[in-house]
Design a protein around this motif. Structure first.
Motif, PDB file in Angstrom:
ATOM      1  N   ASN A  14       0.958  -1.612   0.230  1.00  0.00           N
ATOM      2  CA  ASN A  14      -0.242   0.373   0.124  1.00  0.00           C
ATOM      3  C   ASN A  14       1.032   1.730  -0.240  1.00  0.00           C
ATOM      4  O   ASN A  14       0.735   2.351   0.885  1.00  0.00           O
ATOM      5  CB  ASN A  14      -0.915  -0.261   1.012  1.00  0.00           C
ATOM      6  CG  ASN A  14      -2.167   1.534   0.479  1.00  0.00           C
ATOM      7  OD1 ASN A  14      -2.114   0.978   0.371  1.00  0.00           O
ATOM      8  ND2 ASN A  14      -2.948   1.517   2.085  1.00  0.00           N
ATOM      9  N   CYS A  15       1.525   1.193  -1.055  1.00  0.00           N
ATOM     10  CA  CYS A  15       2.388   2.671  -1.076  1.00  0.00           C
ATOM     11  C   CYS A  15       2.226   3.590  -2.569  1.00  0.00           C
ATOM     12  O   CYS A  15       3.049   3.311  -3.519  1.00  0.00           O
ATOM     13  CB  CYS A  15       4.316   2.538  -1.291  1.00  0.00           C
ATOM     14  SG  CYS A  15       4.674   0.713  -0.331  1.00  0.00           S
ATOM     15  N   PRO A  16       1.216   3.658  -2.161  1.00  0.00           N
ATOM     16  CA  PRO A  16       0.584   4.810  -3.559  1.00  0.00           C
ATOM     17  C   PRO A  16       1.656   5.861  -4.387  1.00  0.00           C
ATOM     18  O   PRO A  16       1.143   5.403  -5.696  1.00  0.00           O
ATOM     19  CB  PRO A  16      -0.801   5.174  -2.720  1.00  0.00           C
ATOM     20  CG  PRO A  16      -0.686   5.556  -1.557  1.00  0.00           C
ATOM     21  CD  PRO A  16       0.024   4.271  -1.202  1.00  0.00           C
ATOM     22  N   GLN A  17       1.753   6.334  -3.745  1.00  0.00           N
ATOM     23  CA  GLN A  17       3.136   7.413  -3.636  1.00  0.00           C
ATOM     24  C   GLN A  17       4.419   6.051  -5.018  1.00  0.00           C
ATOM     25  O   GLN A  17       4.676   6.959  -5.921  1.00  0.00           O
ATOM     26  CB  GLN A  17       3.534   7.844  -3.861  1.00  0.00           C
ATOM     27  CG  GLN A  17       2.728   9.062  -2.397  1.00  0.00           C
ATOM     28  CD  GLN A  17       3.596   9.635  -1.731  1.00  0.00           C
ATOM     29  OE1 GLN A  17       4.501   9.182  -0.834  1.00  0.00           O
ATOM     30  NE2 GLN A  17       3.573  11.760  -1.666  1.00  0.00           N
ATOM     31  N   PHE A  18       4.394   5.527  -4.534  1.00  0.00           N
ATOM     32  CA  PHE A  18       5.409   4.891  -5.314  1.00  0.00           C
ATOM     33  C   PHE A  18       4.544   3.797  -6.547  1.00  0.00           C
ATOM     34  O   PHE A  18       5.773   3.906  -7.934  1.00  0.00           O
ATOM     35  CB  PHE A  18       6.218   3.410  -4.238  1.00  0.00           C
ATOM     36  CG  PHE A  18       6.790   3.743  -3.518  1.00  0.00           C
ATOM     37  CD1 PHE A  18       8.838   3.414  -4.067  1.00  0.00           C
ATOM     38  CD2 PHE A  18       6.369   4.076  -2.368  1.00  0.00           C
ATOM     39  CE1 PHE A  18       9.588   3.398  -3.732  1.00  0.00           C
ATOM     40  CE2 PHE A  18       8.524   4.314  -1.745  1.00  0.00           C
ATOM     41  CZ  PHE A  18       9.844   4.494  -2.336  1.00  0.00           C
ATOM     42  N   VAL A  19       3.261   3.796  -6.721  1.00  0.00           N
ATOM     43  CA  VAL A  19       3.084   3.385  -7.550  1.00  0.00           C
ATOM     44  C   VAL A  19       2.463   4.090  -8.633  1.00  0.00           C
ATOM     45  O   VAL A  19       2.587   4.330  -9.795  1.00  0.00           O
ATOM     46  CB  VAL A  19       1.758   2.199  -6.993  1.00  0.00           C
ATOM     47  CG1 VAL A  19       0.488   2.703  -8.512  1.00  0.00           C
ATOM     48  CG2 VAL A  19       1.301   1.609  -6.524  1.00  0.00           C
ATOM     49  N   ASN A  20       2.627   5.417  -8.118  1.00  0.00           N
ATOM     50  CA  ASN A  20       2.508   6.897  -8.815  1.00  0.00           C
ATOM     51  C   ASN A  20       3.778   6.402 -10.037  1.00  0.00           C
ATOM     52  O   ASN A  20       3.151   7.026 -11.165  1.00  0.00           O
ATOM     53  CB  ASN A  20       2.203   7.665  -8.558  1.00  0.00           C
ATOM     54  CG  ASN A  20       1.201   9.172  -9.243  1.00  0.00           C
ATOM     55  OD1 ASN A  20       0.691   8.687 -10.111  1.00  0.00           O
ATOM     56  ND2 ASN A  20       2.114  10.102  -8.738  1.00  0.00           N
ATOM     57  N   ILE A  21       4.651   6.915  -9.264  1.00  0.00           N
ATOM     58  CA  ILE A  21       5.796   6.484  -9.915  1.00  0.00           C
ATOM     59  C   ILE A  21       6.357   5.852 -10.845  1.00  0.00           C
ATOM     60  O   ILE A  21       6.917   6.186 -12.155  1.00  0.00           O
ATOM     61  CB  ILE A  21       6.820   6.776  -9.307  1.00  0.00           C
ATOM     62  CG1 ILE A  21       6.762   7.885  -7.789  1.00  0.00           C
ATOM     63  CG2 ILE A  21       8.326   6.695  -9.233  1.00  0.00           C
ATOM     64  CD1 ILE A  21       7.938  10.057  -9.161  1.00  0.00           C
ATOM     65  N   PHE A  22       5.512   4.541 -10.494  1.00  0.00           N
ATOM     66  CA  PHE A  22       6.438   3.466 -11.404  1.00  0.00           C
ATOM     67  C   PHE A  22       5.180   3.586 -12.458  1.00  0.00           C
ATOM     68  O   PHE A  22       5.953   3.451 -13.866  1.00  0.00           O
ATOM     69  CB  PHE A  22       5.972   1.528 -10.635  1.00  0.00           C
ATOM     70  CG  PHE A  22       6.205   1.497  -9.590  1.00  0.00           C
ATOM     71  CD1 PHE A  22       8.404   2.183  -9.811  1.00  0.00           C
ATOM     72  CD2 PHE A  22       6.498   0.857  -8.707  1.00  0.00           C
ATOM     73  CE1 PHE A  22       8.887   2.163  -8.939  1.00  0.00           C
ATOM     74  CE2 PHE A  22       7.213   0.590  -7.664  1.00  0.00           C
ATOM     75  CZ  PHE A  22       8.241   1.576  -8.247  1.00  0.00           C
ATOM     76  N   ILE A  23       4.085   4.235 -12.126  1.00  0.00           N
ATOM     77  CA  ILE A  23       3.060   3.803 -13.349  1.00  0.00           C
ATOM     78  C   ILE A  23       3.734   5.444 -14.469  1.00  0.00           C
ATOM     79  O   ILE A  23       3.972   5.967 -15.668  1.00  0.00           O
ATOM     80  CB  ILE A  23       1.911   4.613 -13.004  1.00  0.00           C
ATOM     81  CG1 ILE A  23       1.014   3.254 -12.543  1.00  0.00           C
ATOM     82  CG2 ILE A  23       0.722   5.504 -14.660  1.00  0.00           C
ATOM     83  CD1 ILE A  23      -0.339   3.698 -12.279  1.00  0.00           C
ATOM     84  N   LYS A  24       4.034   6.284 -14.426  1.00  0.00           N
ATOM     85  CA  LYS A  24       4.457   7.591 -15.139  1.00  0.00           C
ATOM     86  C   LYS A  24       5.227   7.489 -15.485  1.00  0.00           C
ATOM     87  O   LYS A  24       6.494   7.712 -16.635  1.00  0.00           O
ATOM     88  CB  LYS A  24       5.187   8.679 -13.627  1.00  0.00           C
ATOM     89  CG  LYS A  24       3.445   9.863 -13.084  1.00  0.00           C
ATOM     90  CD  LYS A  24       3.932  11.083 -12.718  1.00  0.00           C
ATOM     91  CE  LYS A  24       2.826  11.542 -12.467  1.00  0.00           C
ATOM     92  NZ  LYS A  24       2.763  13.075 -11.553  1.00  0.00           N
ATOM     93  N   LEU A  25       6.422   6.989 -14.817  1.00  0.00           N
ATOM     94  CA  LEU A  25       7.530   5.847 -15.860  1.00  0.00           C
ATOM     95  C   LEU A  25       7.213   4.920 -17.104  1.00  0.00           C
ATOM     96  O   LEU A  25       8.231   4.494 -17.317  1.00  0.00           O
ATOM     97  CB  LEU A  25       8.492   5.808 -14.430  1.00  0.00           C
ATOM     98  CG  LEU A  25       9.168   6.696 -13.725  1.00  0.00           C
ATOM     99  CD1 LEU A  25      10.261   6.532 -12.652  1.00  0.00           C
ATOM    100  CD2 LEU A  25       9.831   8.191 -15.031  1.00  0.00           C
ATOM    101  N   ASN A  26       6.254   4.754 -17.055  1.00  0.00           N
ATOM    102  CA  ASN A  26       5.922   3.368 -17.894  1.00  0.00           C
ATOM    103  C   ASN A  26       6.186   2.650 -17.381  1.00  0.00           C
ATOM    104  O   ASN A  26       6.986   1.656 -19.131  1.00  0.00           O
ATOM    105  CB  ASN A  26       6.530   3.958 -19.676  1.00  0.00           C
ATOM    106  CG  ASN A  26       6.093   5.795 -19.551  1.00  0.00           C
ATOM    107  OD1 ASN A  26       4.994   6.076 -19.486  1.00  0.00           O
ATOM    108  ND2 ASN A  26       7.112   6.646 -20.320  1.00  0.00           N
ATOM    109  N   SER A  27       6.206   1.671 -16.545  1.00  0.00           N
ATOM    110  CA  SER A  27       6.194   0.378 -16.775  1.00  0.00           C
ATOM    111  C   SER A  27       5.175  -0.310 -16.790  1.00  0.00           C
ATOM    112  O   SER A  27       4.106   0.140 -17.463  1.00  0.00           O
ATOM    113  CB  SER A  27       5.630   0.203 -14.580  1.00  0.00           C
ATOM    114  OG  SER A  27       6.933   1.250 -14.427  1.00  0.00           O
TER     115      SER A  27
END
Length: 700
Positions: free
Chosen positions: A369-382
């Motif tokens: 439950n680390c939403p900020q990390f999820v947001n970063i991974f999505i923005k970096l085109n995972s």
């Protein structure tokens, strides 16, 4: 410890050292220190290691643990005291047999006797390791504590997997400086609490003041190689170190005498302390030291994590090996330290990580439950589509059900079980094993009008035949279905377009999972990346309101109501902005059928969820008027228009074309270029209609 006491393996070992006698901290600094060490221990599921005696800084740590335990009775913090057996008060009571009641009575009487040089053990610690070196009194146990934490960090692990260790220094005297030297010599990073007094203040002060000497170029420093560590093993090493910091030697010596008052330190002992102090000031060594101050913007727990990251990076440079960013990111996820990770690890680039590593990190961010990390991974085109959907050549994208069920059935930790409580109660504590289970849960919480989205909802043969005879692909099962192209490359849809559309399915699946498992902040992050945000927010509101029927207390029900209201407000604001920008588009958004959400419409979900504020918006009000008037222009206020309307009613509509004003359909010019390929576009957000006027088709 691990085999007999069954102590849980740590993700961090945090040693707290410093003043052994009574000292006074600034009230704000004391509050930040107590909060910081507890947060660090909880975030990293770590150990707190101290001397274990109820005095000085250890007493402060015990109070912090006790305060946390009172407010969070179900939370557990492992605190280990590495103490000296000879300095422990009432030693006999610790080894008495439970059967000897007489001896226990005698020991109870001895408690009132105070022996000089002995101390009580701090009762809020969970475990104690008592070292018997054959001596009495005193607190110094040499490097026993350092050896213990080093061994615990390597236990059944390779060097790459060892548990990070950090030492936090509060106040302290000569023995504390000696301990700092031993820890730094063994590559254990140190955090100094500036403002706590004595050693912490003295070392922090001269680290800042000597920064200017180190920053000079090599020519100004007489070709001194500052990167080489002087280990103080001989007279020449000591002399060279003194030469490097010659302008400050006298001040440092005076400061060491001040912190040694009361310990009767001789000149020889002061010289030894000076060697330790100069060792800490060396550039390569000081890189393992961080100073925490109330004036800084970082919290203590973030400072602790930052010094660990720097120590690992420094270790990689010394060994001339690449920095293992994957390992550092796993550590950052365990701490949920997004700010430190963004600045020192991620740096807006994850291209050097392979797909398997990215998948592991993304799943860990979801489960922790680390939403900020999820947001970063999505923005970096995972590549989320490849994680949750399987691509097949000229075949539908297929849901990887095991990946989705891996999220729903994760109940390894206590926090995960708490989040799954409402979902399990809704599903009668049964495991979720199939796509049918997911569809039934959603229909139960949203309503029967919600068509299955993971299993096929088209069961009638004629409907299925009609579906496949159409020239559009639909998204109404676990796969993205399209017509058989007979290996004709000209009719195969653009792979990039289909991947973007499949990515929307991934966001839908993750959004529903986050709502069903009560990860509200996570759902807000995923919602920000979706195209169908209004409908998704209204569905979240409906699910949370349905969950109130399964909540066990009023506090939980109130929390669910507040969360549902947040999503309702979000949907309201989105529709309001759409309406202000384009009224017709806003009407379409409110009434259209959203296939990826079971064919429901925003207005349908809002009415069922009793979202009155959404339905009462001008957009919805005008839309309902338009539906009521159908093709008749709703705004007809003149007397002649009213008379014409009356004549039309009396003549059963025969005179209506003459007297009634009808709405005009705006024709949109069509580009027939590549129209054959456009017909194959997937209808994610389009209105489900078997026949659609050609003039109303919009190119995506």
């Amino acid at each position: 410890m691990f085999d007999i006491w069954k102590v849980k393996y740590p993700q961090l070992i945090m040693c707290i050292i410093g003043g052994a006698k009574y000292f006074k901290l600034d009230e704000r600094l004391e509050r930040e220190f107590m909060k910081g060490i507890i947060q660090a221990a909880l975030r990293a599921d770590g150990w707190i290691v101290t001397t274990g005696f109820k005095t000085g800084v250890v007493q402060l740590v015990g109070e912090a643990i006790d305060d946390h335990r009172v407010t969070n009775p179900h939370s557990h913090i492992t605190a280990i005291g590495c103490s000296k057996w000879g300095a422990t008060r009432n030693r006999a009571s610790l080894i008495l047999s439970k059967k000897s009641t007489k001896s226990i009575h005698d020991a109870t009487i001895d408690i009132s006797k105070r022996t000089k040089g002995e101390q009580d053990l701090e009762s809020n610690h969970t475990h104690f390791l008592l070292l018997d070196d054959g001596t009495y009194y005193g607190y110094d146990i040499g490097d026993y504590r350092t050896k213990f934490v080093l061994e615990a960090s390597h236990y059944k692990k390779s060097d790459d997997e060892k548990v990070p260790i950090v030492t936090v220094v509060v106040e302290g005297g000569p023995d504390t400086l000696s301990t700092i030297y031993k820890d730094l010599y063994n590559n254990i990073p140190v955090v100094l609490i500036n403002g706590s007094g004595r050693v912490s203040n003295l070392l922090a002060n001269f680290i800042n003041r000597t920064e200017s000497i180190i920053n000079r170029n090599e020519k100004d420093n007489d070709d001194v190689d500052w990167r080489k560590v002087i280990h103080m093993k001989g007279t020449s090493d000591i002399g060279k170190s003194k030469t490097n910091f010659l302008p400050y030697i006298d001040e440092i010596r005076d400061g060491l005498r001040d912190i040694s008052k009361g310990s009767n330190s001789s000149d020889v002992q002061i010289d030894k302390l000076l060697e330790y102090f100069l060792y800490c000031l060396q550039p390569t060594v000081r890189s393992k030291i961080r100073i925490f101050s109330l004036d800084s913007n970082e919290s203590l727990d973030d400072t602790i994590f930052e010094v660990i990251i720097h120590a690992k990076q420094q270790e990689s440079l010394e060994k001339n090996i690449p920095i293992d960013r994957e390992q550092l990111l796993h550590l950052a996820l365990a701490w949920n330290a997004i700010h430190v990770a963004k600045e020192y690890i991620i740096k807006d680039d994850l291209n050097d990580l392979d797909s398997d590593a990215k998948e592991k990190l993304f799943f860990k961010a979801l489960l922790l439950n680390c939403p900020q990390f999820v947001n970063i991974f999505i923005k970096l085109n995972s590549n989320l589509t490849q994680i949750f959907y399987e691509k097949q050549i000229n075949q539908p994208w297929k849901l990887r059900l095991n990946q989705l069920l891996r999220l729903y059935n994760n109940d390894d930790s206590k926090k995960s079980r708490e989040r799954l409580y409402l979902l399990k109660k809704c599903w009668n504590n049964k495991p979720i094993n199939s796509q049918e289970d997911l569809d039934l849960i959603l229909r139960k919480l949203i309503g029967d009008y919600f068509k299955p989205i993971y299993t096929s909802s088209v069961t009638n043969f004629w409907k299925r035949l009609k579906l496949y005879s159409s020239k559009t692909r639909i998204a109404d099962s676990d796969t993205i279905m399209y017509e058989d192209y007979n290996n004709n490359d000209s009719e195969v849809p653009d792979p990039e377009e289909t991947q973007k559309e499949a990515r929307e399915f991934v966001f839908r699946d993750l959004f529903l999972w986050s709502i069903l498992t009560n990860r509200i902040e996570m759902s807000k992050v995923i919602l920000s990346h979706m195209q169908t945000r209004i409908c998704a927010a209204l569905i979240a509101s409906k699910i949370l309101k349905s969950y109130k029927n399964f909540a066990y207390d009023n506090e939980t029900k109130d929390a669910l109501s507040r969360q549902a209201e947040q999503f309702e407000i979000y949907a309201n604001e989105c529709l309001k902005y759409c309406y202000n920008y384009n009224e017709e588009t806003a009407h379409e958004i409110a009434i259209r059928s959203i296939n990826i959400f079971g064919g429901v419409s925003c207005l349908q979900v809002a009415v069922d969820a009793d979202d009155k504020s959404f339905v009462s918006q001008p957009c919805c009000d005008q839309l309902l008027n338009n539906i009521w008037h159908d093709k008749i222009e709703p705004i007809q206020f003149t007397l002649l228009q009213h008379i014409g309307l009356l004549f039309s009613i009396c003549t059963f509509g025969l005179l209506a074309p003459i007297f009634i004003t009808f709405r005009k359909v705006k024709l949109i010019p069509i580009d027939f270029n590549n129209d054959r390929k456009r017909n194959n576009y997937m209808t994610i957000n389009e209105i489900e209609q078997e026949t659609k006027p050609l003039s109303r088709i919009r190119k995506r």
